[in-house]
Design a protein around this motif. Structure first.
Motif, PDB file in Angstrom:
ATOM      1  N   THR A 104      92.991 -70.884  31.026  1.00  9.22           N
ATOM      2  CA  THR A 104      92.262 -70.296  32.142  1.00  9.22           C
ATOM      3  C   THR A 104      91.187 -71.269  32.594  1.00  9.22           C
ATOM      4  OG1 THR A 104      90.742 -69.196  30.606  1.00  9.22           O
ATOM      5  CG2 THR A 104      92.595 -67.901  31.418  1.00  9.22           C
ATOM      6  N   ARG A 105      90.743 -71.064  33.826  1.00 11.75           N
ATOM      7  CA  ARG A 105      89.621 -71.837  34.344  1.00 11.75           C
ATOM      8  C   ARG A 105      88.838 -70.919  35.263  1.00 11.75           C
ATOM      9  NH1 ARG A 105      90.930 -76.931  37.879  1.00 11.75           N
ATOM     10  NH2 ARG A 105      91.347 -75.294  39.407  1.00 11.75           N
ATOM     11  N   ARG A 106      87.828 -70.292  34.697  1.00 11.71           N
ATOM     12  CA  ARG A 106      87.022 -69.357  35.465  1.00 11.71           C
ATOM     13  C   ARG A 106      85.605 -69.374  34.908  1.00 11.71           C
ATOM     14  NH1 ARG A 106      87.246 -64.332  32.298  1.00 11.71           N
ATOM     15  NH2 ARG A 106      86.505 -63.166  34.093  1.00 11.71           N
ATOM     16  N   GLN A 111      87.625 -66.697  27.957  1.00  9.17           N
ATOM     17  CA  GLN A 111      88.449 -67.865  28.208  1.00  9.17           C
ATOM     18  C   GLN A 111      89.624 -67.873  27.233  1.00  9.17           C
ATOM     19  OE1 GLN A 111      87.708 -69.758  30.787  1.00  9.17           O
ATOM     20  NE2 GLN A 111      85.732 -68.804  31.184  1.00  9.17           N
TER      21      GLN A 111
END
Length: 209
Positions: A104-106, A111
């Motif tokens: 993920t990339r948020r 994560q």
């Protein structure tokens, strides 16, 4: 101001904003400046100045930093989007031979990562080095046999088994057995926990009618 001066000013503003991103990435990966210096060949004092915005990074510095963090240079400097919507998440090679793949990339929240721990070398028993950090971790073993040392507990997890714990408890992951280990990790840096819902009960024929 002509186009060349405008472009130069834009590049300057982009490089000036790199420092906070570098620090955020390092803290998010739970890496010390000392370890980052060893992995990149950049001195700790230079890394500290880069993160503080006291020095603009060069391409020679950005390349090893991007490699260690598993991101592109565009992502490292937060370059303007070019219209390609694909998320480019690259594996991170760690010093101990393990590989971490961000899933993920948020900003903030939980994560997701996939960890791959290599098979142990013959006769190469590893002494657990326990560590702590803020957050909550939920792990699920995909393949292999994972050893989890958690405080005073020494656990063995096999494929399909899961564990969750407060990461402020000293912990360590390792391999037990002859093969590598793959496991998923959901980490809440500020203590967020993963909530697993039970599958809904299927209605019987009598209940449906």
């Amino acid at each position: 101001m002509d186009d060349a001066e405008t472009d130069a000013a834009e590049v300057g503003r982009t490089l000036d904003a790199v420092g906070p991103r570098l620090k955020q990435l390092r803290l998010g990966r739970d890496i010390t400046l000392t370890h980052l210096g060893e992995a990149t060949g950049i001195s700790v004092s230079t890394l500290s100045r880069l993160e503080a915005g006291l020095r603009r990074p060069t391409l020679e510095q950005l390349l090893p930093l991007a490699r260690v963090y598993g991101v592109t240079i565009d992502e490292l400097v937060d370059a303007p989007r070019t219209g390609n919507p694909r998320i480019n998440l690259r594996p991170i090679a760690c010093k101990d031979g393990s590989t971490v793949l961000p899933l993920t990339r948020r900003p903030g929240g939980i994560q997701a990562y996939k960890f791959v721990l290599p098979a142990p070398s013959p006769g190469g028993d590893v002494e657990p080095v326990l560590r702590t950090h803020e957050g909550h971790d939920w792990i699920y073993v995909l393949n292999g046999t994972l050893r989890l040392v958690l405080g005073e507990h020494d656990l063995v997890l096999r494929p399909g088994e899961a564990a969750e714990f407060d990461t402020r408890t000293p912990h360590w992951f390792g391999v037990t057995g002859s093969g590598p280990v793959e496991f998923l990790s959901l980490i809440g840096k500020q203590g967020e926990r993963a909530h697993v819902r039970a599958a809904p009960k299927r209605a019987t024929r009598e209940e449906r009618t």
